[in-house]
Design a protein around this motif. Structure first.
Motif, short mmCIF file in Angstrom:
data_model
loop_
_atom_site.label_atom_id
_atom_site.label_comp_id
_atom_site.label_asym_id
_atom_site.label_seq_id
_atom_site.Cartn_x
_atom_site.Cartn_y
_atom_site.Cartn_z
N UNK A 41 0.82 -1.21 0.00
CA UNK A 41 0.00 0.00 0.00
C UNK A 41 0.86 1.27 0.00
N UNK A 42 2.09 1.15 0.53
CA UNK A 42 2.97 2.32 0.62
C UNK A 42 4.11 2.29 -0.39
N UNK A 43 4.10 1.31 -1.27
CA UNK A 43 5.18 1.21 -2.26
C UNK A 43 5.34 2.47 -3.10
N UNK A 44 4.25 3.16 -3.49
CA UNK A 44 4.42 4.40 -4.29
C UNK A 44 5.15 5.51 -3.53
N UNK A 45 5.24 5.39 -2.20
CA UNK A 45 5.89 6.43 -1.40
C UNK A 45 7.35 6.09 -1.08
N UNK A 46 7.87 5.04 -1.68
CA UNK A 46 9.24 4.62 -1.35
C UNK A 46 10.27 5.71 -1.63
N UNK A 47 10.10 6.43 -2.73
CA UNK A 47 11.06 7.48 -3.08
C UNK A 47 11.09 8.58 -2.02
N UNK A 48 9.93 8.89 -1.45
CA UNK A 48 9.88 9.91 -0.38
C UNK A 48 10.63 9.40 0.85
N UNK A 131 3.65 6.85 8.92
CA UNK A 131 4.91 6.13 8.66
C UNK A 131 6.06 7.09 8.44
N UNK A 132 5.79 8.20 7.77
CA UNK A 132 6.85 9.19 7.50
C UNK A 132 7.35 9.82 8.80
N UNK A 133 6.41 10.19 9.68
CA UNK A 133 6.80 10.78 10.96
C UNK A 133 7.57 9.78 11.80
N UNK A 134 7.15 8.52 11.79
CA UNK A 134 7.84 7.49 12.56
C UNK A 134 9.23 7.21 11.98
#
Length: 288
Positions: A41-48, A131-134
């Motif tokens: 579900x979060x694979x598109x955000x891997x670059x971030x 997830x980003x904050x963590x």
């Protein structure tokens, strides 16, 4: 401040969507290599996520794992598509009528059929924000650990620099004695030959011999490299490659000192220097 390239950090947070856990492992590497293991579900955000890691980490092989355990809602979780189950039951009955002695169907096998169990979709955007904050928190914990390890490496390197300085100072202090002993030994050999030597030519030859075994230049360069090492240890930027180069230079001077040695004490000093330099080099392989 010097940073080690090895470290480990694990952080967990409870959210309304479920439990998120980041685990990050770091080991030494020639450059920055960040690898991610994250839910689809979060694979598109891997670059971030990769940009977040690159902003804090400068070098090393980094393995980042994100684990998500969904919050269970008995009202909405694992809904059964009853229409699909009825259709499957009808088809099973048709097949059973054809087969001579069909085996019974295990309901668990029906539940495993694609589409029978339905889960509500997770809203990826709120999950990504959590997830980003963590990840930032976990990266800070990893950086703290790497910095703590870096402080211990600095203490070790400083200690070895002091030992190298002591050996270099002892060799420099003994050089006049070594040169005098070498000069006396050459004169003694000439006297044993019982030949008359040209005094001027003899002085020239003795001067050339003294020049060959003189190590003042090597000791000067050795001390200069130690100054460079101490400057690098105070640098806020990654200095692992710079320190590695300085270790090569120190090793070169130690080798030259050993090749020019004219007595056992100087040879022993060169060996001791190489041992200390190797100890430093092993630690520097782990410096960012």
């Amino acid at each position: 401040m010097l940073h080690s390239m090895t470290g480990f950090a694990r952080e967990t947070v409870e959210t309304t969507l479920g439990t998120l856990t980041w685990e990050i492992r770091a080991v030494n590497h020639r450059y920055l290599d960040v690898q991610f293991k994250i839910p689809e579900d979060l694979r598109p955000k891997e670059q971030v996520f990769r940009q977040q890691a690159s902003a804090i980490l400068g070098r090393g092989k980094i393995e980042c794992g994100l684990y998500f355990r969904r919050a269970t809602d008995q009202q909405s979780e694992m809904q059964i598509d009853t229409e699909l189950v009825k259709l499957l039951s009808s088809r099973i009955s048709e097949v059973s009528a054809i087969l001579p002695s069909p085996a019974g169907i295990n309901p668990i096998e029906i539940l495993r059929w694609p589409g029978v169990l339905q889960q509500r979709e997770v809203d990826a955007e709120p999950l990504f924000e959590e997830a980003s904050a963590l990840l930032d928190t976990t990266l800070e914990a990893l950086d703290d650990m790497r910095m703590s390890e870096g402080r211990r490496i600095v203490e070790m390197l400083e200690s070895r620099c002091v030992d190298i300085e002591s050996i270099a100072a002892l060799v420099r202090l003994r050089m006049p004695e070594v040169l005098a002993a070498s000069r006396a030994k050459q004169r003694e050999r000439i006297e044993k030959l019982d030949v008359e030597a040209d005094p001027a030519r003899l002085e020239v030859e003795l001067a050339l011999l003294a020049q060959k075994i003189d190590v003042d230049e090597e000791l000067d360069r050795l001390e200069s490299h130690l100054v460079e090492i101490r400057d690098a240890l105070k640098d806020a930027k990654p200095v692992g490659r710079r320190l590695d180069f300085l270790m090569q230079e120190l090793n070169r001077e130690a080798n030259t000192l050993g090749s020019k040695s004219a007595d056992a004490e100087t040879t022993k000093a060169a060996v001791d220097l190489k041992v200390l330099i190797e100890q430093m080099r092993e630690q520097i392989q782990n410096v960012e």
